[in-house]
Design an enzyme around this catalytic site. Structure first.
Site, PDB file in Angstrom:
ATOM      1  N   GLU A  45       0.824  -1.209   0.000  1.00  0.00           N
ATOM      2  CA  GLU A  45       0.000   0.000   0.000  1.00  0.00           C
ATOM      3  C   GLU A  45       0.862   1.265   0.000  1.00  0.00           C
ATOM      4  OE1 GLU A  45      -3.008  -0.211  -0.671  1.00  0.00           O
ATOM      5  OE2 GLU A  45      -3.234  -2.366  -0.345  1.00  0.00           O
ATOM      6  N   HIS A  68       1.922   2.100  -3.468  1.00  0.00           N
ATOM      7  CA  HIS A  68       0.886   2.828  -4.204  1.00  0.00           C
ATOM      8  C   HIS A  68       1.003   4.333  -3.955  1.00  0.00           C
ATOM      9  CE1 HIS A  68      -1.396  -0.252  -6.151  1.00  0.00           C
ATOM     10  NE2 HIS A  68      -1.737  -0.880  -5.045  1.00  0.00           N
TER      11      HIS A  68
END
Length: 314
Positions: free
Chosen positions: A163, A166
């Site tokens: 994450e 990202h």
């Protein structure tokens, strides 16, 4: 990745994503033109006359169209975090309750010189996570309760690294922009499809115009709800592979992410997440279905392909 290197692969993928995003304003302009054409054609005008008048209406109203799209975009840009949190039911994760998770994320951020994102938790026994934010200093990562309770610390670190990648790659910002444009396009498409267009003239062009408008509604349905989904898929699928590779770079191993993905694939369905655009932010889309037709429009590549890529990359 072996030939070009991961960073070059990211640059190339960002360029492709930028080109795909440029299609969205073009689609919006086309939808407005079609709506104007249908309104003019309902008066009984010929195809050529309707086309010219619709083009003129589009040019005359372009300022108001751009203003409306810009206003929609600004509102969504400013309040997207609140909307995402409300759609997922995520609550802020306190340092007192989960100090170990905060320390784990801080360690990953320090290794890349990044500000620490806000952490949230979704009270659901299923396993999933997502990241959002327009820039690293205003980003967030959310974990489900099931993910925290089921994964080992190393597996949870691998998910956090995915994450965080990202955020590093600006995927979160790109997907927010994509979600806003898709929302505008699908709203315009639905308005047009629900429009009840009646001919006010019984001239010889009436029958032909009715057939043309019916055909246009089919085209609008395809563009508004199928083509935009394909564009979103093209933007997001490669980014999941890149985020997986980035997690390997951050944690120096891929084995923990592989086992984490295997566990997540068994139960990723978070009940509160019903919006497809929000679901695309997750590490595994909770709304994707295993059927062949559904996988054609899936926002994420299959877990099996991601694991195979991880095994080769790491």
């Amino acid at each position: 990745m072996k030939t070009f290197g991961l960073q070059t692969f990211i640059w190339r993928n960002n360029l492709r994503s930028l080109l795909l995003l440029c299609l969205f304003p073009c689609i919006i302009a086309f939808l407005v033109f079609i709506m104007a054409f249908a309104a003019v054609a309902s008066e009984g005008s010929s195809v050529e006359s309707s086309t010219n008048l619709a083009m003129q209406l589009l040019m005359d109203s372009s300022f108001y169209i751009l203003g409306g799209v810009a206003l929609w975009f600004v509102i969504a840009w400013m309040f997207h975090t609140r909307m995402i949190l409300s759609m997922t039911g995520a609550k802020e994760l306190t340092r007192v309750e989960h100090k170990d998770i905060y320390l784990m994320v801080e360690h990953l951020c320090i290794s890349r010189g990044l500000p620490v994102p806000k952490l949230y938790i979704i009270e659901d026994s299923s396993m999933n996570a997502f990241a959002s934010g327009l820039q690293p200093s205003k980003s967030l990562i959310a974990f489900s309760r099931g993910l925290i309770d089921t994964l080992t610390p190393k597996e949870l670190e691998a998910v956090a690294a995915h994450e965080l990648t990202h955020i590093i790659n600006r995927d979160s910002r790109l997907m927010v922009i994509c979600i806003i444009f898709v929302g505008i396009i699908q709203t315009l498409s639905e308005v047009f499809l629900r429009m009840r267009i009646e001919h006010k003239s019984g001239g010889e062009n009436s029958g032909n115009s009715m057939l043309i408008i019916l055909a246009l509604k089919v085209v609008i349905f395809i563009i508004g709800f199928m083509f935009t989904s394909v564009i979103q898929m093209a933007i997001s699928r490669k980014r999941e592979f890149l985020a997986d590779a980035g997690a390997v770079e951050l944690t120096k191993t891929g084995k923990h992410l592989i086992t984490a993905l295997q566990k997540i694939s068994t139960d990723s369905r978070i009940e509160v997440i019903k919006n497809r655009n929000v679901a695309q932010l997750c590490i595994e889309n909770p709304l994707d279905k295993p059927h062949f037709f559904d996988t054609l429009f899936a926002s994420h590549p299959p877990i099996s392909k991601r694991i195979a890529a991880l095994q080769e990359f790491s």
